[in-house]
Design a protein around this motif. Structure first.
Motif, mmCIF file in Angstrom:
data_model
loop_
_atom_site.group_PDB
_atom_site.id
_atom_site.type_symbol
_atom_site.label_atom_id
_atom_site.label_comp_id
_atom_site.label_asym_id
_atom_site.label_seq_id
_atom_site.Cartn_x
_atom_site.Cartn_y
_atom_site.Cartn_z
ATOM 1 N N TRP A 1 0.838 -1.213 0.000
ATOM 2 C CA TRP A 1 0.000 0.000 0.000
ATOM 3 C C TRP A 1 0.872 1.263 0.000
ATOM 4 C CZ3 TRP A 1 -4.187 -1.566 4.210
ATOM 5 C CH2 TRP A 1 -4.993 -2.568 3.658
ATOM 6 N N ARG A 2 1.991 1.178 0.683
ATOM 7 C CA ARG A 2 2.934 2.304 0.688
ATOM 8 C C ARG A 2 3.492 2.506 -0.722
ATOM 9 N NH1 ARG A 2 5.949 5.960 0.621
ATOM 10 N NH2 ARG A 2 7.658 6.577 1.996
ATOM 11 N N LEU B 1 0.553 5.382 0.404
ATOM 12 C CA LEU B 1 0.042 5.604 1.760
ATOM 13 C C LEU B 1 1.197 5.659 2.762
ATOM 14 C CD1 LEU B 1 -3.016 3.201 1.544
ATOM 15 C CD2 LEU B 1 -3.093 5.693 1.660
ATOM 16 N N THR C 1 -3.891 8.635 -1.774
ATOM 17 C CA THR C 1 -3.293 9.958 -1.618
ATOM 18 C C THR C 1 -3.701 10.903 -2.749
ATOM 19 O OG1 THR C 1 -1.349 9.073 -2.725
ATOM 20 C CG2 THR C 1 -1.268 9.173 -0.330
ATOM 21 N N SER D 1 -9.325 7.971 -5.386
ATOM 22 C CA SER D 1 -9.663 7.343 -4.106
ATOM 23 C C SER D 1 -10.810 8.121 -3.464
ATOM 24 C CB SER D 1 -8.440 7.312 -3.178
ATOM 25 O OG SER D 1 -7.935 8.614 -2.983
ATOM 26 N N ASP E 1 -9.007 9.897 2.365
ATOM 27 C CA ASP E 1 -7.569 10.122 2.514
ATOM 28 C C ASP E 1 -6.978 9.017 3.413
ATOM 29 O OD1 ASP E 1 -7.945 10.716 5.198
ATOM 30 O OD2 ASP E 1 -7.740 12.870 4.955
ATOM 31 N N PRO E 2 -5.687 9.064 3.668
ATOM 32 C CA PRO E 2 -5.084 7.954 4.436
ATOM 33 C C PRO E 2 -5.602 7.817 5.870
ATOM 34 C CG PRO E 2 -3.408 9.109 3.178
ATOM 35 C CD PRO E 2 -4.653 9.929 3.048
#
Lengths: 150, 504
Positions: B111-112, B117, B447, B452, B455-456
């Motif tokens: 995910w990062r 994220l 992000t 999306s 948000d995170p």
């Protein structure tokens, strides 16, 4: 436990009983089947517990009754087929190449089995006994502020 | 304090700092964390209040009372995938198998890497997992409660040298009653109505059951409350109106009903992603006929895992269920099916879920109901076939006489040779029978507001003070049961709300 016919005509009642008997046939004292536990009555009672569902159920039964006419070209309705003929017809659903026909048969099995295998008399025969692996001496309570100190 | 619909004879108007919609895995965590910080919180649940004494071993009654639409929720496609959802206090945590996994480090890093994220690196999430695990009593299944079904699977996996072990569950004092999915009769499975909700209530949160939210109130681009109806418990029909005004609105109604509420209200969907990216973790189920007596219903129904094939996108975790639910999924009808069921004491069952890449969708359907579609891609079908094959292989290694793989053209297997046949055969999705239990991804976090929904930290990009705190926010499937991940991310969002929205 007769639940009444739930507004089913004698013909639709026979369709329901025949379906139940084909899916879970009766046979011998050690192997109860649909008839032995009055499965059709149990299914009617279950459907009646959903407000307004009986109407749709009657329509579905009628559709099933007529379905051999246009799905298997047998020129007989389901209730007029012999038991062997009914079994062959159900088999054609079980082995159909169409997913939705096979899924529908699974659904039908579920409809009858939810009552049949929920029956205490059947539990006894298949050796199923509700209960826990370890003795259930007391229920674990919800969290309470006192618990923080434990 | 927990209120029920029947407690009211007039319309209800409430105000609080935070209103939380849904009492499953995510909502109660936010409610408890913020109430503990001294904030006024109202939590709303559409289903009935439950207590341990309400649970019944009768599946028909349990499904009717504690599941949405009697457990008949289904994603349409070939094959259609049923996925029962809880609808009661505690949501699906009340009727799930209680399996706990942290979000795998690999997924957090993905995910990062893929979604940008930040702040969710394994070391940053660890304190949240630890906190959640303490509150829900996460403990491994012990031999005393495992039951023979789990022992057989572990025996087969060990024989083949596969990585496996007992699962960790949210439990304390579990007696192995075998009916987790009907509601735990011992209180041993610690659903949120036994831990987070009593804590939230102790810290002053008000919990309302039998309330259906239909409208999200927005003023000047910010969420300011909700409106809906108090339902008649028996008929499910609206009886009275209620409204809650609040500084923060937290959607935690799950990955089907959270996006549905946004779609109904035409909110927060500038990205067009609301309701998209639905993942399910589709699962298969394999039964086996053993020589030995199994009595599979005695013990924890989902007790063990085999993670040998995680890199192939397959995780083996099984559930043994009662006769009512076993009969219909065994092959055949008539005498052959009945004969099998009369050997119920010798049946074992296990299953597996796949890490799906398929993207389903939740749309607004007729009469405000969700229309859920999920057309499985061939890669996921292949994973399903592998899942069946590996499970069958384990059963044969454990001594099974026959295996029932739920493949339409192979109703039973009598030797491991057929496992290889299955793996090399041409299998279509429609040849298999899937079920699922983990909908997620339909309001994904990211992000970039263009692709999306939140948000995170779970806050809507478009509607200020509107948060989503459930499995909707996960941008991909997890590969493990999502309950603990939902809780940890909800805890993280609650911390953000406290720091950035409510402090001072």
């Amino acid at each position: 436990m007769p639940a009444g016919n739930g507004g089913l005509s004698p013909r639709l009642r026979k369709v329901l009983e025949d379906m139940a008997e084909r899916i879970i046939p009766s046979g011998g004292p050690d192997y109860p089947g649909a008839r032995d536990v009055h499965l059709a009555d149990q299914v009617i009672e279950m459907i009646q517990s959903f407000p307004g569902a009986m109407r749709g159920f009657r329509a579905a039964l009628m559709l099933w009754e007529l379905s051999p006419l246009f799905l298997s070209f047998q020129f007989r309705t389901f209730s007029r087929l012999s038991p062997e003929g009914q079994n062959h017809y159900l088999e054609s659903w079980e082995k159909s190449r169409f997913f939705f026909r096979r899924a529908a048969l699974t659904g039908l099995k579920g409809l009858f089995m939810v009552r049949f295998y929920g029956d205490a008399r059947v539990h006894e025969k298949i050796g199923y006994r509700e209960g826990c692996l370890q003795p259930l001496e007391q229920v674990v309570p919800p969290w309470s502020p006192e618990e923080e100190g434990r | 304090m927990i209120y029920e619909g029947k407690d009211f004879s007039a319309d209800v108007q409430e105000s609080a700092e935070v209103v939380v919609i849904g009492s499953g895995a995510g909502g109660p965590v936010v409610a408890k964390e913020l109430a503990e910080q001294g904030h006024s919180v109202v939590m709303l649940e559409e289903g009935p209040k439950v207590e341990t004494k309400d649970f019944t071993p009768d599946p028909f009654r349990a499904f009717r009372r504690f599941y949405r639409d009697g457990g008949t929720t289904m994603a349409l496609g070939r094959p259609a995938v049923p996925f029962p959802l809880g609808r009661c206090l505690g949501g699906t945590t009340t009727v799930n198998s209680g399996t706990c996994f942290r979000t795998p480090d690999k997924i957090l890093r993905k995910w990062r890497r893929e979604f940008g994220l930040e702040g969710i690196e394994p070391e940053k999430m660890r304190p949240y997992f630890e906190r959640v695990e303490k509150i829900i009593d996460a403990n491994p299944v012990t031999p005393e409660i495992m039951g023979r079904n789990g022992e057989i699977v572990l025996r087969g996996a060990k024989q083949l040298g596969y990585s496996s072990g007992p699962l960790t569950r949210n439990m304390r004092g579990c007696r192995g009653c075998g009916v987790c999915t009907l509601g735990c009769p011992s209180g041993g499975k610690r659903a949120t109505f036994l831990n987070y909700i009593p804590r939230a209530s102790h810290f002053g949160a008000k919990v309302y059951c039998d309330l259906r939210v239909s409208k999200l109130l927005v003023k000047n681009g910010a969420a300011v409350g909700v409106e809906g109806a108090i339902l008649d418990r028996d008929s499910g029909k609206p009886r009275l109106k209620f409204s809650v005004s609040a500084k923060l609105v937290v959607l935690a109604a799950g990955a089907i009903y959270s996006p549905l509420l946004l779609l109904k209200n035409k909110l927060a969907n500038g990205s067009g992603q609301v309701g998209r990216n639905l993942r399910l973790h589709p699962g298969i189920r394999v039964c086996a006929l053993m020589d030995e007596v199994v009595d599979g219903w005695r013990g924890v129904p989902q007790a063990v895992f085999v993670d040998e094939f995680a890199d192939e996108g397959v995780m083996l975790e099984g559930v043994f269920v009662g006769p009512v639910l076993t009969g219909p999924v065994l092959p055949y009808f008539g005498e052959k099916n009945k004969e099998l069921m009369f050997k119920y004491k010798n049946l074992a069952a296990h299953g597996a879920m796949i890490f799906d890449e398929t993207r389903g969708r939740v749309r607004l359907g007729l009469r405000g109901r969700p229309l859920i579609t999920y057309q499985m891609i061939p890669e996921d079908v292949k994973k399903g076939v592998k899942a069946i094959a590996y499970t069958a292989e384990i059963f044969f290694a454990a001594g099974a006489k026959k295996v029932y793989p739920t493949v339409s053209w192979m109703p039973e297997m009598t030797s491991p040779r057929q496992v290889r046949e299955l793996l090399s055969g041409r299998v279509k999705g429609a040849d298999l029978e899937f079920m699922a239990f983990h909908p997620m991804g339909t309001c994904r976090m990211g992000t970039d507001r263009r692709d999306s929904v939140v948000d995170p930290y779970g806050e809507s990009w478009e509607i200020k003070n509107l948060f989503v705190c459930d499995a909707s926010i996960f941008p991909s499937c997890l590969g493990v049961n999502p309950m603990e991940s939902i809780m940890a991310f909800a805890n993280r969002s609650a911390d953000y709300m406290q720091e950035m929205k409510l402090k001072g």
